[in-house]
Write an enzyme that holds these catalytic residues in place. Structure first.
Site, PDB file in Angstrom:
ATOM      1  NE  ARG A  51       9.590   5.921  42.694  1.00  0.00           N
ATOM      2  CZ  ARG A  51       9.100   5.745  41.470  1.00  0.00           C
ATOM      3  NH1 ARG A  51       9.431   6.555  40.507  1.00  0.00           N
ATOM      4  NH2 ARG A  51       8.244   4.763  41.199  1.00  0.00           N
ATOM      5  CB  THR A  52      12.901   1.666  47.474  1.00  0.00           C
ATOM      6  OG1 THR A  52      11.760   2.499  47.655  1.00  0.00           O
ATOM      7  CG2 THR A  52      13.525   1.395  48.828  1.00  0.00           C
ATOM      8  CE  LYS A  80      17.290 -23.068  43.402  1.00  0.00           C
ATOM      9  NZ  LYS A  80      18.767 -23.177  43.479  1.00  0.00           N
ATOM     10  NE  ARG A 101      10.080  -2.073  48.624  1.00  0.00           N
ATOM     11  CZ  ARG A 101       9.682  -1.010  47.922  1.00  0.00           C
ATOM     12  NH1 ARG A 101       9.170  -1.161  46.721  1.00  0.00           N
ATOM     13  NH2 ARG A 101       9.818   0.196  48.421  1.00  0.00           N
ATOM     14  CG  HIS A 129       9.059   2.613  52.452  1.00  0.00           C
ATOM     15  ND1 HIS A 129      10.434   2.641  52.408  1.00  0.00           N
ATOM     16  CD2 HIS A 129       8.639   2.610  51.165  1.00  0.00           C
ATOM     17  CE1 HIS A 129      10.811   2.667  51.132  1.00  0.00           C
ATOM     18  NE2 HIS A 129       9.750   2.645  50.367  1.00  0.00           N
TER      19      HIS A 129
HETATM   20  C1  NCD Z   1       6.155   3.192  47.950  1.00  0.00           C
HETATM   21  C2  NCD Z   1       6.237   1.809  48.544  1.00  0.00           C
HETATM   22  O1  NCD Z   1       6.864   0.921  47.979  1.00  0.00           O
HETATM   23  O2  NCD Z   1       5.668   1.654  49.621  1.00  0.00           O
HETATM   24  N1  NCD Z   1       7.051   3.403  46.906  1.00  0.00           N
HETATM   25  C3  NCD Z   1       8.329   3.788  47.183  1.00  0.00           C
HETATM   26  O3  NCD Z   1       9.064   3.075  47.801  1.00  0.00           O
HETATM   27  N2  NCD Z   1       8.728   4.991  46.794  1.00  0.00           N
HETATM   28  C4  NCD Z   1       4.797   3.639  47.625  1.00  0.00           C
HETATM   29  C5  NCD Z   1       3.930   2.766  46.767  1.00  0.00           C
HETATM   30  O4  NCD Z   1       4.332   1.719  46.301  1.00  0.00           O
HETATM   31  O5  NCD Z   1       2.798   3.192  46.541  1.00  0.00           O
END
Ligand code: NCD
Length: 305
Positions: A51-52, A80, A101, A129
């Site tokens: 999703r993100t 690397k 991320r 997040h």
């Molecule tokens: C979450 C995350 O990555 O922290 N997912 C997300 O981004 N929607 C929650 C999770 O991974 O449990």
């Protein structure tokens, strides 16, 4: 130039502005279809995501921009041995904005320090997040019509769940918020949030182990997955992973207007039979994630429509 590292990077007024913009985008997407023409978003994902990453990309594409990036650390020069600082210096030559991320807490902050383009923290280890929090706030506002005066149950892995950490930071700024922290003893909210945020600001909360005890009194239930990848050993994870399973029977204990949110991915903590309940809002939440990220990209790029 602005980055987004924590939900506190925006004031409550700025959050209102972002959410209003997201609602306008939802109502009239055509108006924004070319707002980012010629702009590029880079997605730098060192950790798995559905999703993100894809909602950031969908957001940029919806705005008429383009996207580039990598979705695993091992397909980038990180494999690397390249540093985050060097990677971001390079990406600054290729893109106008980026979402990162990383499994290491603080990595997006290091990137922001060396970046010539806005950096969005798309999740850093068990820390924060913020774009999920923007999504959650927009969802709560959309469903309940308000962000204040609410009892919110946070359930599952409160220790490692970064979405919960960011959401608490954001919600304590609204009046009349109370939390019910529902977790097994081993996965309690870390004391640096319990004491430094909740106690310090006199936010009412209680900690309970049984979900059934909390359900009748909640305005909203935020479920989370046990964060397998942050456990030090598999045995502990296996012991914890099915601690909570929200099913149809438990939903009978909850008020008629208690919506269920989940950042997803779900594993076992919400039984699929709950999906048909009108209070199940987690897929709607994923849709809101696109609108708010469109609003965020426009804001960080300082584009007015
Ligand atoms: C979450 C995350 O990555 O922290 N997912 C997300 O981004 N929607 C929650 C999770 O991974 O449990």
């Amino acid at each position: 130039m602005r980055h987004l590292m924590s939900p506190l990077d925006f004031s409550v007024e700025e959050l209102d502005y972002l959410m209003n913009l997201a609602s306008d985008i939802e109502a009239d997407p055509g108006k924004y279809a070319h707002a980012c023409a010629g702009k590029k978003l880079a997605t730098l994902f060192y950790e798995p995501s559905t999703r993100t990453r894809l909602s950031h990309e969908a957001a940029m594409l919806n705005l008429g921009g383009s996207v580039l990036g990598f979705s695993t650390a091992d397909s980038s020069s990180a494999a690397k041995g390249e540093s985050v600082a060097d990677t971001i210096r390079t990406i600054s030559c290729y893109a106008d904005i980026c979402a990162m991320r990383h499994h290491k807490e603080g990595a997006p902050m290091v990137a922001a320090k060396h970046s010539r383009i806005p950096v969005i923290n798309a999740g850093d280890g068990g820390h924060q997040h913020p774009t999920q929090t923007l999504t959650d706030l927009l969802t709560i506002r959309g469903l309940k019509g308000r962000l204040e005066n609410m009892t919110i149950g946070l359930c599952g892995d409160l220790k490692f769940g970064r979405t919960v950490h960011s959401l608490i930071h954001a919600l304590v700024r609204y009046p009349g918020i109370r939390f019910v922290l529902i977790s097994p003893e081993e996965l309690r909210l870390p004391s640096y949030i319990r004491s430094d945020v909740l106690d310090q600001q006199d936010i009412p909360y209680e900690e309970v182990v049984r979900l059934e005890d909390a359900l009748p009194n909640l305005d909203l239930l935020y479920m989370t997955r046990v964060q397998k990848e942050r456990f030090f050993n598999e045995e502990d994870y296996v012991r914890m992973k099915d601690f909570y399973i929200l099913d149809r029977k438990k939903m009978e204990l909850a008020p008629e207007d208690m919506y269920v949110l989940h950042p997803l991915p779900r594993v076992n903590e919400i039984s699929v039979e709950v999906d048909d309940d009108p209070r199940a809002a987690y897929f709607k939440q994923a849709q809101y994630g696109v609108y708010i990220r469109m609003a965020l990209i426009l804001t960080l790029l300082e584009i007015e429509v």
